[in-house]
Design a protein around this motif. Sequence first.
Motif, PDB file in Angstrom:
ATOM      1  N   LEU A 400      -4.192  -8.980  -2.226  1.00  0.00           N
ATOM      2  CA  LEU A 400      -3.509  -7.994  -1.507  1.00  0.00           C
ATOM      3  C   LEU A 400      -2.845  -6.760  -2.339  1.00  0.00           C
ATOM      4  O   LEU A 400      -2.704  -5.946  -1.889  1.00  0.00           O
ATOM      5  N   ILE A 471     -11.535  -8.233   0.619  1.00  0.00           N
ATOM      6  CA  ILE A 471     -10.300  -7.700   0.487  1.00  0.00           C
ATOM      7  C   ILE A 471      -9.924  -6.981  -0.669  1.00  0.00           C
ATOM      8  O   ILE A 471      -9.590  -5.999  -0.624  1.00  0.00           O
ATOM      9  N   SER A 472      -9.810  -7.710  -1.882  1.00  0.00           N
ATOM     10  CA  SER A 472      -9.398  -7.111  -2.936  1.00  0.00           C
ATOM     11  C   SER A 472     -10.341  -6.027  -3.398  1.00  0.00           C
ATOM     12  O   SER A 472      -9.699  -4.936  -3.927  1.00  0.00           O
ATOM     13  N   LEU A 475      -9.437  -2.768  -1.250  1.00  0.00           N
ATOM     14  CA  LEU A 475      -8.261  -2.339  -1.787  1.00  0.00           C
ATOM     15  C   LEU A 475      -8.134  -1.748  -3.008  1.00  0.00           C
ATOM     16  O   LEU A 475      -7.290  -0.697  -3.147  1.00  0.00           O
TER      17      LEU A 475
END
Length: 659
Positions: A400, A471-472, A475
């Motif tokens: 995250l 996700i990573s 982001l």
Amino acid sequence: MEANPSANGRLCLSLFIFTLLCLERSAGFYLPGLAPVSFCEENSETDNCKSQIKLFVNRLDSVESVLPYEYDAFDFCKDEHEEWASENLGQVLFGERIESSPYKFTFKKPETCAKVCTKTYTTKDKIAALEFMKKGIELNYQQHWIIDNMPVTWCYDVEVGQKYCRPGFPIGCAIAEDGRIRDSCILNNQFNKKNTFYLFNHVDIIITYHSGNGENWEGARLVSARLEPKSYKHTKNNLNCDGPPMEIPQKLTGDLDVIYTYSVKFQENNTIKWASRWDYILESIPHTNIQWVSIMNSLVIVLFLSGMVAMIMLRTLHKDIARYNQIESSEDAQEEFGWKLVHGDIFRSPKKGMLLAVFLGQGTQIFIMTFITLFQACLGFLSPANRGALMTCAVVLWVLLGTPAGYVSARMYKTFGGEKWKSNVLLTSFLCPGIIFADFFIMNIILWQKGSSAAIPFGTLVAILAMWFGISVPLTFLGAYFGFKQRSHCLLAIEHPVRTNQIPRQIPQQSFFTKSFPGIIMGGILPFGCIFIQLFFILNSIWSHQMYYMFGVLFLVFIILLITCSEATILLCYFHLCAEDYHWWWRSFLTSGFTAFYLFVYAIHYFFSKLQITGTASTILYFGYTLIMVLIFFLFTGTIGFFSCYWFVKKIYSVVKVD
């Protein structure tokens, strides 16, 4: 009770205040682990109180091998209706495999020499299973049992009046061919036959409970579970729990029957609170008192050295600034000297600036992840009772926190004058994580080949890759977008307090102590001294399977490590600037990052002096995982040193007026 990190700052602050109030009002409030379970006698069951106590089994591990194995890998008694406990990501990564066992008890119903199952070995059948069992005994593999989310411990005397409670017990023990007694065989003088293995096929279990008198709960609650492994040679027609030990010969010449039995009894103890039921395990860990004394001595020394460094820096820098300003205000000021001479080159872009920016982005991601994880561990959410929570929290936070990594990397790369933003963000997303994943995947192939429970299943690998790419990485791209588009007056401003000359200034001949490499070597010594003691106990928890629970002390050492890395880097950076050497970008990162080299050297020393690991596979696994830890620590400490030096340089060149 699980605790998930919140993105809302106000909610985090409210949670922290609420936690402090709870701890103040009730010192016995138990944060980690599962909710309490009440037990009652067989004919008194209710919806909130049950009578059956289930015993779960976990993986088997050894201090002589890095390879853990599932309970099913050995030919033990199996549960007819096997149940698998739900596992979080951290448990899977650590190789924990919790499953039900045939050992089931009824609350307050004692059993004596109760039979569990019989295993028969012949010269033609199950020889491989028996040989694997003997190999496990030879390597001193330990079983780990769980009752009510609490480890079943084996307690024995280590000194006069002192017991050590280990959350595990051996499969058996062996007497060498030369008569040398190994491992647990020293506890029983009946284990005396040369070239023979002895199997612990019986356990005496004592379950202690709090009856609930004077409390506001229904039924009783378990507060401890202890056992004592024993070896008895039973016959099918006679279960004798007071006979000769169960011998496994070096070479099987006939049929061999192994009968597994157990005895269980219950004890009431209302002085032990359910919230404190782990205390007897943690307090019995060896060297706990020595650890506290050593930690306090280390903290005092480190704080004293940090204070001395800070005082020297403040006094010296204050005198320099006053002297330079005084010379500039006088009419006879002729020439600048010292670190002021390099003001036209101090912010000259470094070589390999993109690589440095990528390292800084990854280091920022690791720093924030470590800080939040340790903070939650201090609150008790990531204690040993909550298995796998520490690793789960760290992995989820890392995924995250791609946005800060992309932002810092892009911002610093733009500061260095870089324009290849696509290459920068791709390297930030894939370089360091890719190295770690490649190392991890190679280690996983070895674990797969050895049939170890630590081998990550294919589905979990796919899930990890999905978290990384899904996700990573997005982001990270998002953070890089804001980093390149951000105005200069915000975080990590691109504008510098002094202009950079077009022609680089020639660096004068440096003495041995002001050269880069000696400074980098010296820079990592003091930070390593901060973590030396804690590192020993952390390595013990990883490789010697000891519990680590003093996260408050670890968090304090973490803060001191930050301070020491910052001060050591700033001090050496100042000395180099005074020697008119303005190449500080990479040097500031490597000065504190070199602490990772000392960590690696200590890991090598720990391997040869403290561990008893044998086998090529275990050695490769040890150093493979150590390299991952060293790389993460290098990025973390290097980033701390860099930004401390970056702040220091901008500060002094903005305070002092330069032409």
